[in-house]
Design an enzyme around this catalytic site. Structure first.
Site, PDB file in Angstrom:
ATOM      1  N   ASN A  14       0.848  -1.203   0.000  1.00 42.25           N
ATOM      2  CA  ASN A  14       0.000   0.000   0.000  1.00 42.25           C
ATOM      3  C   ASN A  14       0.883   1.253   0.000  1.00 42.25           C
ATOM      4  OD1 ASN A  14      -3.082  -0.483   0.328  1.00 42.25           O
ATOM      5  ND2 ASN A  14      -2.125  -2.062   1.581  1.00 42.25           N
ATOM      6  N   HIS A 108      -8.334  -0.903   5.477  1.00 40.81           N
ATOM      7  CA  HIS A 108      -8.688  -2.176   6.114  1.00 40.81           C
ATOM      8  C   HIS A 108      -9.219  -3.133   5.042  1.00 40.81           C
ATOM      9  CE1 HIS A 108      -9.866  -4.830   9.421  1.00 40.81           C
ATOM     10  NE2 HIS A 108     -10.974  -5.063   8.740  1.00 40.81           N
TER      11      HIS A 108
HETATM   12  C1  GRF Z   1      -3.133  -5.117   3.989  1.00 39.39           C
HETATM   13  O1  GRF Z   1      -3.939  -6.245   3.887  1.00 39.39           O
HETATM   14  C2  GRF Z   1      -3.852  -4.065   4.766  1.00 39.39           C
HETATM   15  O2  GRF Z   1      -5.224  -4.010   4.547  1.00 39.39           O
HETATM   16  C3  GRF Z   1      -3.629  -4.518   6.154  1.00 39.39           C
HETATM   17  O3  GRF Z   1      -2.289  -4.985   6.184  1.00 39.39           O
HETATM   18  C4  GRF Z   1      -1.932  -5.347   4.884  1.00 39.39           C
HETATM   19  C5  GRF Z   1      -0.821  -4.444   4.483  1.00 39.39           C
HETATM   20  O4  GRF Z   1      -0.280  -4.863   3.327  1.00 39.39           O
HETATM   21  N1  GRF Z   1      -3.856  -3.452   7.073  1.00 39.39           N
HETATM   22  P1  GRF Z   1       0.990  -4.073   2.772  1.00 39.39           P
HETATM   23  O5  GRF Z   1       2.015  -4.055   3.897  1.00 39.39           O
HETATM   24  O6  GRF Z   1       0.530  -2.691   2.416  1.00 39.39           O
HETATM   25  O7  GRF Z   1       1.408  -4.874   1.589  1.00 39.39           O
END
Ligand code: GRF
Length: 208
Positions: A14, A108
């Site tokens: 993300n 989320h």
């Molecule tokens: C994602 O599934 C997000 O929704 C959750 O943790 C994960 C983070 O993934 N909060 P990344 O570290 O961004 O790949």
């Protein structure tokens, strides 16, 4: 130009979506500081993009409050306007939330308020969605309040749960939606188009 701070704990896909879309100008802003509570791959993503990134270990602090005071100090020093929790797995202190009231957003991996709250993170969320027999799941971007995954919702995107779906296939489908709404939400916020009014969020989709 919106100054963005990001909190992570893990791989940071993300975060990478935010890095890519601040660098290409889609988001009218820049990431000033990335903090991780783990020595995570996400920090390397920041380093590769030349963004200040710090690993701050919670165990080095005598309390959660002291740990959060250090986070607050670092983000205030960087002058951030908005803080994004991008896979950050710790609960923020009340002091932190009050200091950055209505300026903290979280991604989320479910359609809140379903499958939320303590213990619902990562694969656990998708396992619950699968076991519940829900026909849809998805991702939610929301403002952070003093609850866990309970703040006013900014954007949601849903995806069909197919009979052949597994936890892994669902996680993959939802993660793609997360990247889409985290970028879209921060872009709209950077354009001043996201207004929070109590429990409701209104988004001005009109031209600038
Ligand atoms: C994602 O599934 C997000 O929704 C959750 O943790 C994960 C983070 O993934 N909060 P990344 O570290 O961004 O790949």
């Amino acid at each position: 130009m919106l100054k963005i701070g990001v909190l992570i704990s893990g791989g940071g896909t993300n975060l990478q979506a935010l890095i890519d879309n601040t660098l290409n100008g889609k988001i009218d802003g820049g990431i000033e500081l990335i903090i991780s509570n783990k020595d995570s791959y996400g920090l390397k993503r920041g380093a590769k993009a030349g963004i200040k990134n710090i690993y701050i270990e919670a165990k080095d602090y005598t309390s959660e409050e002291q740990y959060n005071l250090r986070l607050m100090k670092e983000f205030k020093k960087s002058g951030v306007d908005l803080i994004v929790l991008a896979g950050y797995l710790k609960i923020l202190s009340k002091d932190f939330i009050n200091e950055f009231k209505d300026r903290i957003i979280n991604i989320h991996p479910s359609l809140l308020p379903k499958f939320a709250g303590s213990g619902y993170y990562g694969k656990k969320v998708h396992k619950a969605a699968l076991e519940s027999g829900e026909k849809y799941t998805g991702a939610t971007l929301h403002f952070v309040d003093e609850g866990v995954d309970t703040g006013p919702i900014i954007l949601q995107k849903k995806v069909k749960v197919e009979d052949h779906d597994t936890v892994e296939s669902l996680q993959k489908k939802v993660l793609k939606l997360e990247h889409e709404i985290i970028v879209e939400g921060v872009k709209l916020y950077s354009q001043g188009k996201v207004k929070i009014d109590g429990e409701k969020v209104s988004i001005n989709r009109g031209k600038r």
